[in-house]
Design an enzyme around this catalytic site. Sequence first.
Site, PDB file in Angstrom:
ATOM      1  N   PHE A 157      11.068  23.702  32.107  1.00  0.00           N
ATOM      2  CA  PHE A 157      11.747  22.641  31.954  1.00  0.00           C
ATOM      3  C   PHE A 157      11.490  21.924  33.393  1.00  0.00           C
ATOM      4  O   PHE A 157      11.878  22.082  34.526  1.00  0.00           O
ATOM      5  CB  PHE A 157      12.953  22.609  32.355  1.00  0.00           C
ATOM      6  CG  PHE A 157      14.542  21.352  31.812  1.00  0.00           C
ATOM      7  CD1 PHE A 157      14.214  20.906  30.869  1.00  0.00           C
ATOM      8  CD2 PHE A 157      15.317  21.597  33.239  1.00  0.00           C
ATOM      9  CE1 PHE A 157      15.741  20.159  31.213  1.00  0.00           C
ATOM     10  CE2 PHE A 157      15.823  20.853  33.806  1.00  0.00           C
ATOM     11  CZ  PHE A 157      16.278  19.294  32.553  1.00  0.00           C
ATOM     12  N   GLY A 158      11.758  20.295  32.968  1.00  0.00           N
ATOM     13  CA  GLY A 158      11.217  19.915  34.390  1.00  0.00           C
ATOM     14  C   GLY A 158      12.399  18.239  34.486  1.00  0.00           C
ATOM     15  O   GLY A 158      13.155  18.046  33.059  1.00  0.00           O
ATOM     16  N   TYR A 159      12.421  18.262  36.226  1.00  0.00           N
ATOM     17  CA  TYR A 159      13.891  17.379  36.036  1.00  0.00           C
ATOM     18  C   TYR A 159      13.458  16.229  37.528  1.00  0.00           C
ATOM     19  O   TYR A 159      14.803  15.820  37.644  1.00  0.00           O
ATOM     20  CB  TYR A 159      15.058  18.433  37.077  1.00  0.00           C
ATOM     21  CG  TYR A 159      14.720  19.325  37.750  1.00  0.00           C
ATOM     22  CD1 TYR A 159      14.538  20.322  37.840  1.00  0.00           C
ATOM     23  CD2 TYR A 159      14.801  18.583  39.147  1.00  0.00           C
ATOM     24  CE1 TYR A 159      13.671  21.184  38.409  1.00  0.00           C
ATOM     25  CE2 TYR A 159      14.775  19.241  40.340  1.00  0.00           C
ATOM     26  CZ  TYR A 159      14.381  20.625  39.517  1.00  0.00           C
ATOM     27  OH  TYR A 159      13.837  21.758  40.916  1.00  0.00           O
ATOM     28  N   GLY A 160      12.937  16.118  37.812  1.00  0.00           N
ATOM     29  CA  GLY A 160      12.312  15.682  38.855  1.00  0.00           C
ATOM     30  C   GLY A 160      10.916  14.482  38.708  1.00  0.00           C
ATOM     31  O   GLY A 160      10.966  14.250  37.020  1.00  0.00           O
ATOM     32  N   SER A 161       9.878  14.771  39.434  1.00  0.00           N
ATOM     33  CA  SER A 161       8.429  14.299  39.277  1.00  0.00           C
ATOM     34  C   SER A 161       7.884  14.730  37.854  1.00  0.00           C
ATOM     35  O   SER A 161       7.539  14.229  36.941  1.00  0.00           O
ATOM     36  CB  SER A 161       7.947  14.444  40.449  1.00  0.00           C
ATOM     37  OG  SER A 161       7.427  15.822  40.426  1.00  0.00           O
ATOM     38  N   GLU A 218       3.521  22.504  43.872  1.00  0.00           N
ATOM     39  CA  GLU A 218       5.443  22.571  43.517  1.00  0.00           C
ATOM     40  C   GLU A 218       5.757  23.286  44.434  1.00  0.00           C
ATOM     41  O   GLU A 218       6.826  24.269  44.509  1.00  0.00           O
ATOM     42  CB  GLU A 218       6.129  22.846  42.465  1.00  0.00           C
ATOM     43  CG  GLU A 218       5.973  22.368  40.946  1.00  0.00           C
ATOM     44  CD  GLU A 218       6.878  20.337  41.074  1.00  0.00           C
ATOM     45  OE1 GLU A 218       7.751  20.935  41.589  1.00  0.00           O
ATOM     46  OE2 GLU A 218       6.231  19.695  40.829  1.00  0.00           O
TER      47      GLU A 218
HETATM   48  C1  SIN Z   1      11.083  18.531  38.832  1.00  0.00           C
HETATM   49  O1  SIN Z   1      10.737  17.415  38.708  1.00  0.00           O
HETATM   50  O2  SIN Z   1      11.070  19.876  37.693  1.00  0.00           O
HETATM   51  C2  SIN Z   1      10.597  19.935  40.050  1.00  0.00           C
HETATM   52  C3  SIN Z   1      10.673  18.732  41.584  1.00  0.00           C
HETATM   53  C4  SIN Z   1       9.636  18.012  41.439  1.00  0.00           C
HETATM   54  O3  SIN Z   1       8.269  18.340  41.398  1.00  0.00           O
HETATM   55  O4  SIN Z   1      10.016  16.150  41.633  1.00  0.00           O
END
Ligand code: SIN
Length: 187
Positions: A24-28, A99
């Site tokens: 699950f990704g929530y940022g980049s 990460e």
């Molecule tokens: C994410 O995107 O899920 C982790 C944080 C990031 O890499 O910005």
Amino acid sequence: MSTNTIKANRALHRFDGQSEVWLFGYGSLIWKADFEFIERRPARIEGWSRRFWQGSHDHRGTPEAPGRVATLIADPGAICTGMAYLISPEVFDHLDKREKNGYLRELVTIQFRDGDTAQGLAYIAGPDNEAFLGETTESDIARHIARAAGPSGFNRDYFQHLADALRELGEVDPHIAAIERELEKIG
Ligand code: SIN
């Protein structure tokens, strides 16, 4: 917790006999899929809020002048929307490096838009990691983002890609919307 989490993440999951894992990704990870995936689906997780409370020493800032990037903060009842990717476990070699600045893989229950759920992993940078910056007002966060930059580029670009990606998904995150308004004021 050291700022380099590569070793800690490698020790966390063995993926014995598993050929596919949900991430699950929530940022980049929503807008920068620089890795192979089998399938990608908009998704959400419950009990977590997205916050720009993590420092970035290696991508959008430096150890001397960290940027501010997204992490998840435990928040019972909250919903965080993002993108889920079905990947092969080998992809974590690349992701753990990307990460490495404080993020640890944590088990989450992913809910897809059609109501299906799956267990998966998310990279979460907790309050005990050395790069964690913590809570401040959204106007402080915007001012910080406006001035920071690192080897991966301007902090503001990271933020704007995320805000645009959430809009494309048709999702509204009040924290992101508030920072975006503050950044617009800065110009
Ligand atoms: C994410 O995107 O899920 C982790 C944080 C990031 O890499 O910005």
